[in-house]
Scaffold this active site. Sequence first.
Site: not given
Length: 169
Positions: A11, A71, A143
């Site tokens: 992420d 992502e 996160d």
Amino acid sequence: MQNTIRIVGIDPGLRRTGWGIIETSGNSLRFVASGTVTSDGDMDLASRLCQLHDGLAEIVHSYKPDEAAVEQTFVNKDAVATLKLGQARGIAMLVPARAGLPVSEYAPNAVKKAVIGVGHGEKQQIHMMLKILMPKVEFKGNDAADALAIAICHAHNRGSNRMRQALAG
């Protein structure tokens, strides 16, 4: 017998980049590790990107994943912040690619849909589903949880990704 595949989910973020490692074999998921790589906000941009690079490189070296998932970013109203996030995302894609891993990308709503069943949801729903899908899961912060969700999304989609690549090739 199914092969076990180790996946790193990433992420990306300039301040904090979450990472999560899972293993998948058939339909089963197993938590391996998760955490966050941080950069020092008092440093210049290039130095912060180096910190993210070095931290992620250590994770990839230590845990030896087979595949990576990152992502995708979204564009927000602050163009400068969006560009910086894009640079952090570049690092998040570069590190596993340089290690020879295939890197897949997923939109945030695809990640949520894979984990909680719908494309829009709250962080708490993701946390709850992570604990249901992998009872031994441990994560500190959003996160790392998001990175684990990205890895799970990839585990669910990797077969269709391979099929698309074979048809395109």
